[in-house]
Design an enzyme around this catalytic site. Structure first.
Site, PDB file in Angstrom:
ATOM      1  N   GLU A 199       9.873  -0.681   6.798  1.00  0.00           N
ATOM      2  CA  GLU A 199      10.416  -0.033   5.603  1.00  0.00           C
ATOM      3  C   GLU A 199      11.637   0.794   5.978  1.00  0.00           C
ATOM      4  OE1 GLU A 199       7.079   2.096   3.888  1.00  0.00           O
ATOM      5  OE2 GLU A 199       6.500   0.350   2.704  1.00  0.00           O
ATOM      6  N   ARG A 254      10.057  12.901   2.889  1.00  0.00           N
ATOM      7  CA  ARG A 254       8.963  12.147   3.510  1.00  0.00           C
ATOM      8  C   ARG A 254       9.452  10.778   3.966  1.00  0.00           C
ATOM      9  NH1 ARG A 254       4.861   8.264   0.926  1.00  0.00           N
ATOM     10  NH2 ARG A 254       6.637   7.987  -0.441  1.00  0.00           N
ATOM     11  N   HIS A 296       8.089  10.652  -7.366  1.00  0.00           N
ATOM     12  CA  HIS A 296       7.171   9.844  -6.556  1.00  0.00           C
ATOM     13  C   HIS A 296       6.275  10.683  -5.648  1.00  0.00           C
ATOM     14  CE1 HIS A 296       5.788   6.182  -4.738  1.00  0.00           C
ATOM     15  NE2 HIS A 296       6.300   6.439  -3.557  1.00  0.00           N
ATOM     16  N   ARG A 325      16.219   6.294   0.601  1.00  0.00           N
ATOM     17  CA  ARG A 325      15.644   6.278  -0.750  1.00  0.00           C
ATOM     18  C   ARG A 325      16.358   7.237  -1.707  1.00  0.00           C
ATOM     19  NH1 ARG A 325       9.171   6.635  -0.887  1.00  0.00           N
ATOM     20  NH2 ARG A 325       9.323   4.481  -0.202  1.00  0.00           N
ATOM     21  N   HIS A 385      11.518   7.935  -6.427  1.00  0.00           N
ATOM     22  CA  HIS A 385      11.631   6.532  -6.027  1.00  0.00           C
ATOM     23  C   HIS A 385      12.728   5.902  -6.868  1.00  0.00           C
ATOM     24  CE1 HIS A 385      10.594   2.486  -4.851  1.00  0.00           C
ATOM     25  NE2 HIS A 385       9.777   2.997  -3.936  1.00  0.00           N
TER      26      HIS A 385
END
Ligand SMILES: Cc1cc2nc3c(=O)[nH]c(=O)nc-3n(C[C@H](O)[C@H](O)[C@H](O)COP(=O)(O)OP(=O)(O)OC[C@H]3O[C@@H](n4cnc5c(N)ncnc54)[C@H](O)[C@@H]3O)c2cc1C
Length: 500
Positions: free
Chosen positions: A117, A375, A340, A281, A232
């Site tokens: 990811e 995160r 998110h 992100r 997100h």
């Protein structure tokens, strides 16, 4: 009625179930708002769990990626604890029955299939059922809880207050199907998840309304890092006027080559970052937000990259698209960014202890410092597992011995949240304390929230939600620079490094 237990765990997500299991042989009361293991964010997780399992990987590399994502605002020792035991924690989950995706190597040995990811320097995401990781993990944990003799589960039961005696938290007031009751215990563990339901759009279920954080606030516990809220970039856009939980379109779709386009069919991410759709992100989320702010629409186009293989490779996303009447094999999917994950929460120490004696917090509602300013993807299920197990073992080892005795308690007469106020809070946060912030918007949010609070009864759930929203706004006002997930357009950007 007052029940006596050694430990009360509030919440049946990954953090609550793991803590309860690890606390054997102490007697644990597990309280949850809905059905065990099915009412929190955990079962919705798609990507999986990060762990340095691959031959080319080490916990040190995993730790470094976590620190880069968190912009080095992380607590280094918490990061080391998390990443060093991640591989053995995943093996423990497999041993209790979680069926992870595996393949056989040349020697016919089963090996975890490892996904990669954004912002991970190695392939290290262990997953289950393709994109159905959370559901499988929670199935296995719930089965283990059902088999465990030391845990008593209270479903459809909401913790409405924390009880205090002799300057310690000594239990919880609970509203269950049969009315109000109290549970006295030497340790109360908040495992109540995130705050997504406070925002207009979120990937979280409606139970993620920050109620555990509100309980801690009411009792006087210290919160930390509340300005760090992760969005997100790709949730399935709602039908007009709809708000609340939106289906997540996993990052793995962009990893597989899906691109973001606007209503004119133009790919726009290349103008924002050389990594385009695979940029961090928060960079992608802000670019999507900017397109929408210009009055446009944004779509995730997986027609070329995934095409006919969509139903097999991304069954959860495919099913969500079908419900909306969209065929992602042939149509681009409309998207919006959505709240998110909360990096902040109830501040805890190395033993998950809050600033109040007797009160602990674990999982998304806790701020252990492990995530810093942002995160790293797939580190949060891991956090619930690792710190949940540590806390359970810590409490089982005699760090709680006698449950406090409570002679009586006064139930808190909680008024349920109202749709109208929830929507107002959601809009205030979305516009002013969302992906892009500035002092003017934050001061305006402060005023609007104060006015909403003024009109609320003290015991209303709306008041709890507003106080948590205020803590986000206040923290965002106090941090004047842009870092990690906290982006102030009125600040000179201090840092724009990678996030997860
Ligand atoms: C769509 C989606 C996909 C995700 N994908 C991933 C991923 O691939 N990998 C990853 O690491 N993370 C992922 N995350 C994040 C991760 O799922 C969450 O951070 C994590 O599951 C939180 O676990 P938790 O146990 O802290 O809380 P939750 O699982 O949210 O559980 C909270 C529990 O507390 C209960 N509760 C709340 N308030 C009360 C109260 N007052 N009284 C009683 N009970 C209460 C709730 O009912 C629930 O049982 C994803 C999240 C979402 C929403």
């Amino acid at each position: 009625m007052i029940d006596q237990f050694d430990i009360v765990v509030i919440g049946s997500g990954i953090a609550g179930l793991t803590t309860a299991l690890a606390a054997a042989p102490k007697r644990v009361a597990l309280i949850t708002r809905g059905a065990l293991s099915r009412d929190g964010s955990s079962r919705w997780a798609q990507g999986g769990i990060a762990a340095a399992i691959g031959a080319d990987d080490t916990p040190l590399l995993h730790a470094q990626d976590t620190l880069v994502a968190g912009q080095y605002l992380n607590d280094r020792s918490a990061v080391d604890r998390l990443t060093s035991v991640a591989p053995q924690t995943v093996r423990w989950l497999a041993a209790i029955g979680a069926q992870f995706d595996t393949r056989e190597n040349a020697r016919h040995e089963k090996r975890f299939v490892l996904g990669r990811e954004a912002a991970h320097s190695r392939a290290r995401i262990v997953h289950a059922g393709g994109d159905a990781s959370g559901a499988e993990i929670m199935r296995a944990l719930a089965k283990a809880v059902g088999d465990a003799g030391h845990i008593t589960v209270f479903e459809q039961s909401q913790a409405s207050d924390l009880l205090t005696a002799h300057e310690r938290i000594c239990g919880a007031a609970v509203r269950g199907p049969q009315g109000d009751f109290a549970i006295a215990a030497a340790a109360v563990v908040l495992a109540t998840g995130g705050i997504g339901a406070l925002y207009r759009y979120t990937t979280n279920p409606s139970t993620a309304d920050g109620s555990g954080i509100a309980l801690a606030l009411r009792a006087g516990a210290v919160l930390s890092d509340m300005e760090f809220v992760q969005f997100h970039p790709t949730a399935l856009a709602p039908l007009s006027g709809h708000s609340g939980q939106l289906p997540l379109l996993t990052e793995a779709l962009r990893g597989a080559g899906a691109i973001l386009i606007n209503a004119g069919g133009r790919r726009f991410m290349l103008a924002h970052s050389p990594a385009a759709e695979l940029a961090p992100r928060d960079v992608v989320a802000r670019a999507v937000w900017a397109e929408l702010e210009r009055g446009g629409q944004v779509f995730l186009d997986a027609r070329k990259a995934v095409g006919a293989a969509f139903p097999q490779r991304f069954p959860t996303v495919f099913a969500a698209c079908q419900v909306r009447g969209i065929d992602p094999r042939e149509q681009p999917i409309p998207v919006v960014p959505a709240e998110h994950y909360l990096m902040g929460g109830v501040r805890v120490d190395v033993h998950a202890a809050s600033s109040l004696p007797g009160l602990y917090a674990v999982g998304e509602c806790a701020c252990s410092g492990v995530h810093g300013a942002n995160r790293l993807a797939s580190n949060s299920l891991l956090e619930g597992l690792v710190f949940g197990r540590e806390l359970g073992v810590h409490l089982a080892r005699g760090n709680v011995s006698t449950a406090s005795h409570i002679a009586e308690f006064t139930p808190r007469n909680i008024e349920p949240a109202t749709q109208e106020r929830a929507q107002k809070i959601g809009d205030v946060l979305w516009r002013n304390a969302g992906l892009v912030r500035d002092a003017t918007g934050l001061f305006s949010a402060r005023e609007q929230l104060a006015a909403l609070l003024h009109d609320c009864a003290e015991a209303a759930q709306d008041a709890d939600r507003i106080r948590v929203a205020q803590s986000i706004v206040d923290a965002a006002l106090a941090r004047r620079d842009s870092i990690g997930a906290h982006y102030r357009r009125d600040a000179v950007a201090a840092n724009t490094a990678a996030s997860g």
